[in-house]
Motif scaffolding. Structure first.
Motif, PDB file in Angstrom:
ATOM      1  N   MET A   1       1.001  -1.191   0.115  1.00  0.00           N
ATOM      2  CA  MET A   1      -0.090  -0.153   0.016  1.00  0.00           C
ATOM      3  C   MET A   1       0.984   1.037   0.029  1.00  0.00           C
ATOM      4  O   MET A   1       1.566   1.688   1.199  1.00  0.00           O
ATOM      5  N   LYS A   2       1.156   1.921  -1.203  1.00  0.00           N
ATOM      6  CA  LYS A   2       1.831   2.934  -1.312  1.00  0.00           C
ATOM      7  C   LYS A   2       1.414   4.174  -0.156  1.00  0.00           C
ATOM      8  O   LYS A   2       2.441   4.760   0.003  1.00  0.00           O
TER       9      LYS A   2
ATOM     10  N   ALA B   1       2.702  -0.848   5.717  1.00  0.00           N
ATOM     11  CA  ALA B   1       2.831  -1.155   4.138  1.00  0.00           C
ATOM     12  C   ALA B   1       3.440  -2.454   3.836  1.00  0.00           C
ATOM     13  O   ALA B   1       2.931  -3.095   2.829  1.00  0.00           O
TER      14      ALA B   1
ATOM     15  N   ALA C   1       0.882  -5.138   4.352  1.00  0.00           N
ATOM     16  CA  ALA C   1      -0.120  -4.655   3.410  1.00  0.00           C
ATOM     17  C   ALA C   1       0.146  -5.481   1.915  1.00  0.00           C
ATOM     18  O   ALA C   1      -0.659  -6.396   1.202  1.00  0.00           O
ATOM     19  N   ALA C   2       1.508  -5.380   1.546  1.00  0.00           N
ATOM     20  CA  ALA C   2       1.894  -6.059   0.564  1.00  0.00           C
ATOM     21  C   ALA C   2       1.892  -7.521   0.644  1.00  0.00           C
ATOM     22  O   ALA C   2       1.633  -8.240  -0.443  1.00  0.00           O
TER      23      ALA C   2
ATOM     24  N   PRO D   1      -2.400  -8.697   1.026  1.00  0.00           N
ATOM     25  CA  PRO D   1      -3.435  -7.584   0.513  1.00  0.00           C
ATOM     26  C   PRO D   1      -4.707  -8.104   0.893  1.00  0.00           C
ATOM     27  O   PRO D   1      -5.520  -7.140   0.702  1.00  0.00           O
TER      28      PRO D   1
ATOM     29  N   SER E   1      -7.941  -7.128   5.614  1.00  0.00           N
ATOM     30  CA  SER E   1      -8.562  -5.715   5.696  1.00  0.00           C
ATOM     31  C   SER E   1      -8.134  -5.233   6.990  1.00  0.00           C
ATOM     32  O   SER E   1      -8.196  -3.906   7.073  1.00  0.00           O
TER      33      SER E   1
ATOM     34  N   PRO F   1      -4.529  -2.406   6.568  1.00  0.00           N
ATOM     35  CA  PRO F   1      -4.986  -0.988   6.149  1.00  0.00           C
ATOM     36  C   PRO F   1      -5.706  -0.206   7.468  1.00  0.00           C
ATOM     37  O   PRO F   1      -5.336   1.065   7.659  1.00  0.00           O
TER      38      PRO F   1
ATOM     39  N   TRP G   1      -4.340   3.240   9.167  1.00  0.00           N
ATOM     40  CA  TRP G   1      -5.210   4.388   9.398  1.00  0.00           C
ATOM     41  C   TRP G   1      -5.238   4.823  10.686  1.00  0.00           C
ATOM     42  O   TRP G   1      -5.171   6.227  11.219  1.00  0.00           O
TER      43      TRP G   1
END
Length: 123
Positions: free
Chosen positions: A1-2, A56, A59-60, A63, A66, A69, A73
């Motif tokens: 996740m960039k 990040a 998440a990579a 993916p 859930s 991410p 946040w």
């Protein structure tokens, strides 16, 4: 996740810059108690900047998970609420701002719990 790499880079930069600002500009201009508060804000911002990079990477790797991410946040929200409120408190010395700080702390805690949950479920 960039987005979490970008948020990590921005917050890493800001935590170093704000740490230097506190050490070189605020020193002697605000009471020592508030210098310590500023330093706490910088430390937590940097710790959770590293957390954003961890998010990040995870998440990579996962993916489809859930909670990863969401954890990112929450860490970002925690930086804004926890560290942000402490920065403002330090320079304004308006004590009521300290009431915002625990919301950021709770966001940090839930973010780390979500990472732990993902590790238990997907490792």
């Amino acid at each position: 996740m960039k987005i979490f790499v970008l948020l990590g880079a921005i917050n890493g930069f800001l935590s170093v810059a704000l740490g230097a600002f506190g050490a070189h500009v605020l020193e002697g201009k605000i009471p020592d108690k508030y210098i310590e508060t500023w330093q706490t804000a910088v430390q937590y911002q940097m710790f959770h900047t590293l957390g954003l990079f961890i998010v990040a990477l995870l998440a990579a790797k996962w993916p489809h998970v859930s909670s990863i991410p969401i954890a990112g946040w929450l860490m970002f929200a925690g930086i804004v609420l926890f560290s942000g409120s402490l920065y403002v408190l330090s320079v304004t010395q308006i004590k009521v701002l300290g009431a915002i700080t625990p919301f950021g702390g709770v966001a940090f805690l839930i973010g780390w719990l979500l990472i732990g949950y993902a590790a238990i479920k997907y490792l």
